[in-house]
Each structure stands twice: as structure tokens, then as C-alpha cells.
Motif scaffolding. Structure first.
Motif, short mmCIF file in Angstrom:
data_model
loop_
_atom_site.label_atom_id
_atom_site.label_comp_id
_atom_site.label_asym_id
_atom_site.label_seq_id
_atom_site.Cartn_x
_atom_site.Cartn_y
_atom_site.Cartn_z
N ILE A 1 0.84 -1.20 0.00
CA ILE A 1 0.00 0.00 0.00
C ILE A 1 0.88 1.25 0.00
CG2 ILE A 1 -1.65 1.34 1.40
CD1 ILE A 1 -2.91 -1.40 2.17
N ASP A 2 1.90 1.27 0.83
CA ASP A 2 2.81 2.43 0.87
C ASP A 2 3.53 2.61 -0.46
OD1 ASP A 2 2.05 2.99 3.47
OD2 ASP A 2 3.77 1.96 4.37
N ASN A 3 3.92 1.52 -1.11
CA ASN A 3 4.57 1.62 -2.42
C ASN A 3 3.64 2.21 -3.46
OD1 ASN A 3 7.02 0.60 -1.49
ND2 ASN A 3 6.56 -1.49 -2.11
N TYR A 4 2.38 1.82 -3.41
CA TYR A 4 1.38 2.36 -4.32
C TYR A 4 1.21 3.86 -4.09
CZ TYR A 4 -3.11 3.02 -6.69
OH TYR A 4 -4.12 3.48 -7.51
N VAL A 5 1.07 4.24 -2.84
CA VAL A 5 0.93 5.66 -2.50
C VAL A 5 2.14 6.44 -3.00
CG1 VAL A 5 0.76 7.33 -0.60
CG2 VAL A 5 -0.55 5.20 -0.49
N ASN A 6 3.32 5.91 -2.79
CA ASN A 6 4.55 6.58 -3.24
C ASN A 6 4.60 6.69 -4.75
OD1 ASN A 6 5.48 6.92 -0.61
ND2 ASN A 6 6.65 5.02 -0.64
N PHE A 7 4.17 5.65 -5.46
CA PHE A 7 4.17 5.69 -6.92
C PHE A 7 3.21 6.76 -7.44
CE2 PHE A 7 2.13 4.53 -10.92
CZ PHE A 7 3.21 4.67 -11.77
#
Length: 168
Positions: free
Chosen positions: A16-22
Motif C-alpha cells: 500500500i505504501d509503495n502504491y501511494v509513493n508511486f
């Protein structure tokens, strides 16, 4: 419209954090040059999302909070829920439950607009309904489903939240 790795069947907080960062990186890089004003998060989650409803809402709200803090004028939508199927099968009921999870005011979904995908309703093997036909099982299915979404948004006090037909 942003989506995710649909083959991933085990979502973690890190995913989820990786998605938000992307999404944050993409919007930061291209917002001005591409004149980005609206974004929709996760296309067709009923068919592609393998995490929980709670995780989908967490992903949505984290993107919303991050981007709104940087770009208050950016309009951030809900996932692009599917509305086309009108079946009484369990798979269809799970799609409806995910949509209703977002519509439940107690779950605190954060969005500026509801992303509606306004396809005609259909039953697999039976063809597509005419646009004037009301779905039998899925009250959100088809063109008339937008009225059900509007009714629920209004019941929640979300009259200011637009519905945008983001895919048709």
C-alpha cells in the motif's frame, strides 16, 4: 486512472505504501506538464483487487491524504467500481459489498468524486440489457445504478461529491 499489480494476491502495508509513493511520484512529475486535474484509483477492484475492503479503503485514503496535502485543487476519485454485472452469484455480491463498504459513511472514505463506470447491465450468457432496463439483482448495475449511488451519497450528507462517469 491508476491501477496495481493484479497478479499480487497478498497485499501488505508495504504494498500500500509503495502504491501511494508511486501515485505521488507520478502526479508530482507530470501534474503540470500533463495538466492533471482528476485521478481515479484502482480500476475495477471487484475483478482485480485481491486484498480486503479495508485495505482498499486504506490505500484510497492514504493517497487522498498525501496528494491533498500537496495539491489541494486536485480532484481525487474513488476506485472505478464495476456496475455492469447483474447476477445473483456470490462473486457479484462481493463486488457489491466492496462498493457498499466505500458508501458506508462510518468507514470514512475520502474522495472528491465518485468514479462511475456507466456500462449497460448484463448477465453473462444472456447478453446486454437495453439502457432502460433496471437490473434485477445489483441495484448499482447499469445506467440506472448511478441514481442509487447518488441516493446513498445524499443520505450520507455528501451532496457536494460529484459522480463522474469515468469509463463508459
Amino acid at each position: 486512472m491508476f491501477t496495481h499489480n493484479t497478479a499480487d494476491s497478498d497485499f501488505t502495508s508495504e504494498d500500500i505504501d509503495n502504491y501511494v509513493n508511486f501515485v505521488d511520484w507520478f502526479v508530482s512529475k507530470y501534474k503540470d506538464d500533463a495538466n492533471i486535474k482528476y485521478i481515479e484509483l484502482i480500476n475495477s477492484p471487484g475483478s482485480t483487487w485481491k486484498g480486503t475492503d479495508k485495505q482498499l479503503l486504506e490505500l484510497n485514503n492514504k493517497v487522498y491524504e498525501r496528494l491533498k496535502s500537496k495539491y489541494p485543487d486536485l480532484m481525487i476519485g474513488t476506485p472505478g467500481f464495476e456496475y455492469l454485472n447483474d447476477m445473483s452469484a456470490d462473486t457479484e455480491l462481493s463486488r457489491i459489498s466492496t462498493l457498499e463498504y466505500f458508501l458506508d459513511k462510518e468507514n470514512n472514505a475520502k474522495f472528491d468524486f465518485w468514479a462511475f463506470h456507466g456500462y449497460p447491465a448484463q448477465v453473462f450468457g444472456s447478453g446486454i440489457y437495453p439502457p432502460t432496463k433496471t437490473a434485477l439483482y445489483n441495484k448499482y448495475a447499469g445506467v440506472k445504478g448511478i441514481l442509487e449511488i447518488r441516493k446513498k451519497l445524499n443520505e450520507n450528507g455528501w451532496q457536494d461529491r460529484e459522480i463522474i462517469d469515468a469509463e463508459h
